[in-house]
Design a protein around this motif. Sequence first.
Motif, short mmCIF file in Angstrom:
data_model
loop_
_atom_site.label_atom_id
_atom_site.label_comp_id
_atom_site.label_asym_id
_atom_site.label_seq_id
_atom_site.Cartn_x
_atom_site.Cartn_y
_atom_site.Cartn_z
N LYS A 24 -67.62 -28.41 22.53
CA LYS A 24 -67.25 -26.67 22.56
C LYS A 24 -66.56 -26.36 22.86
N ILE A 25 -65.39 -27.49 24.21
CA ILE A 25 -64.35 -26.45 24.59
C ILE A 25 -63.41 -26.31 23.12
N ILE A 26 -63.16 -27.95 22.65
CA ILE A 26 -62.29 -27.30 21.89
C ILE A 26 -63.14 -26.54 20.22
N SER A 27 -64.13 -25.94 20.21
CA SER A 27 -64.48 -24.01 19.69
C SER A 27 -64.56 -23.32 20.39
N LEU A 28 -64.09 -23.14 21.42
CA LEU A 28 -63.37 -22.53 22.40
C LEU A 28 -62.34 -21.68 22.29
N VAL A 29 -61.68 -23.26 22.12
CA VAL A 29 -59.91 -22.82 22.09
C VAL A 29 -59.36 -22.60 20.62
N ASP A 30 -60.46 -22.90 19.85
CA ASP A 30 -60.27 -22.71 18.65
C ASP A 30 -60.46 -21.23 18.24
N ASN A 31 -61.85 -20.64 19.07
CA ASN A 31 -62.17 -19.45 18.59
C ASN A 31 -60.46 -18.10 19.05
N TRP A 32 -60.73 -19.21 20.40
CA TRP A 32 -59.51 -18.53 21.10
C TRP A 32 -58.22 -17.63 20.48
N GLN A 33 -57.54 -19.14 19.38
CA GLN A 33 -56.23 -18.52 18.92
C GLN A 33 -56.69 -17.87 17.87
N SER A 34 -57.91 -18.21 17.09
CA SER A 34 -57.80 -17.45 16.26
C SER A 34 -58.72 -16.38 16.20
N ALA A 35 -58.89 -15.60 16.97
CA ALA A 35 -58.53 -14.32 17.56
C ALA A 35 -57.99 -13.27 18.12
N LYS A 36 -57.07 -14.15 19.06
CA LYS A 36 -56.73 -13.98 20.56
C LYS A 36 -54.92 -14.50 20.15
N GLY A 37 -54.33 -15.26 19.73
CA GLY A 37 -53.57 -15.70 19.35
C GLY A 37 -53.24 -16.70 20.56
N MET A 76 -53.76 -28.78 31.55
CA MET A 76 -53.49 -27.41 31.72
C MET A 76 -53.33 -26.30 30.30
N ALA A 77 -54.33 -25.10 30.73
CA ALA A 77 -54.29 -24.45 29.46
C ALA A 77 -53.61 -23.10 30.23
N VAL A 78 -52.65 -22.43 29.17
CA VAL A 78 -51.99 -21.03 29.42
C VAL A 78 -51.74 -20.27 28.09
N PHE A 79 -52.22 -19.01 27.92
CA PHE A 79 -52.80 -18.00 27.16
C PHE A 79 -52.61 -16.48 27.96
N GLU A 80 -52.30 -16.48 27.05
CA GLU A 80 -51.82 -14.54 27.54
C GLU A 80 -53.43 -13.99 26.87
N ALA A 81 -53.32 -12.79 27.83
CA ALA A 81 -54.94 -12.37 27.74
C ALA A 81 -54.67 -10.92 28.98
N THR A 82 -55.44 -10.14 28.81
CA THR A 82 -55.97 -9.13 29.70
C THR A 82 -56.74 -9.49 30.97
N GLU A 83 -56.53 -9.14 31.75
CA GLU A 83 -57.74 -9.64 33.10
C GLU A 83 -58.93 -9.39 32.57
N GLN A 84 -59.52 -8.54 31.72
CA GLN A 84 -60.99 -9.03 30.97
C GLN A 84 -61.32 -9.68 30.56
N GLU A 85 -60.25 -9.98 29.43
CA GLU A 85 -59.85 -11.01 28.44
C GLU A 85 -60.28 -12.12 29.26
N ALA A 86 -59.37 -12.77 30.24
CA ALA A 86 -59.43 -13.87 31.17
C ALA A 86 -60.27 -14.04 31.54
N LYS A 87 -61.14 -12.92 32.11
CA LYS A 87 -62.36 -13.57 32.92
C LYS A 87 -63.55 -14.07 31.58
N GLU A 88 -62.78 -13.38 30.88
CA GLU A 88 -64.51 -13.19 29.10
C GLU A 88 -63.70 -15.25 29.22
N PHE A 89 -62.22 -15.91 28.82
CA PHE A 89 -62.61 -17.06 28.67
C PHE A 89 -63.40 -18.12 29.36
N PHE A 90 -63.10 -17.25 31.18
CA PHE A 90 -63.08 -18.25 32.15
C PHE A 90 -64.64 -18.10 32.29
#
Length: 78
Positions: free
Chosen positions: A8-21, A35-49
């Motif tokens: 599930k974690i791998i899928s979440l990360v893969d989906n992020w990378q294919s959709a957001k970068g 640790m994971a580092v990614f660029e996002a708006t505040e709303q995107e980061a909250k949704e991912f979290f």
Amino acid sequence: DIERIRPKIISLVDNWQSAKGTMWSGSFSDQPSGMAVFEATEQEAKEFFKKYENICSGILTYEMYQWDAMPLLSVLSK
């Protein structure tokens, strides 16, 4: 429990990378922490979290921090 949530974690990360970068992630040398580092708006980061929390709650300890170095990392990822 870790093996159960790993796909599930791998899928979440893969989906992020294919959709957001770009997302950099990995474990530290002690292996139980990472640790994971990614660029996002505040709303995107909250949704991912929230999605991460739904997967990992009760199994892993996790936190989210804002890091203001992302403009530099955005340039490096290109």
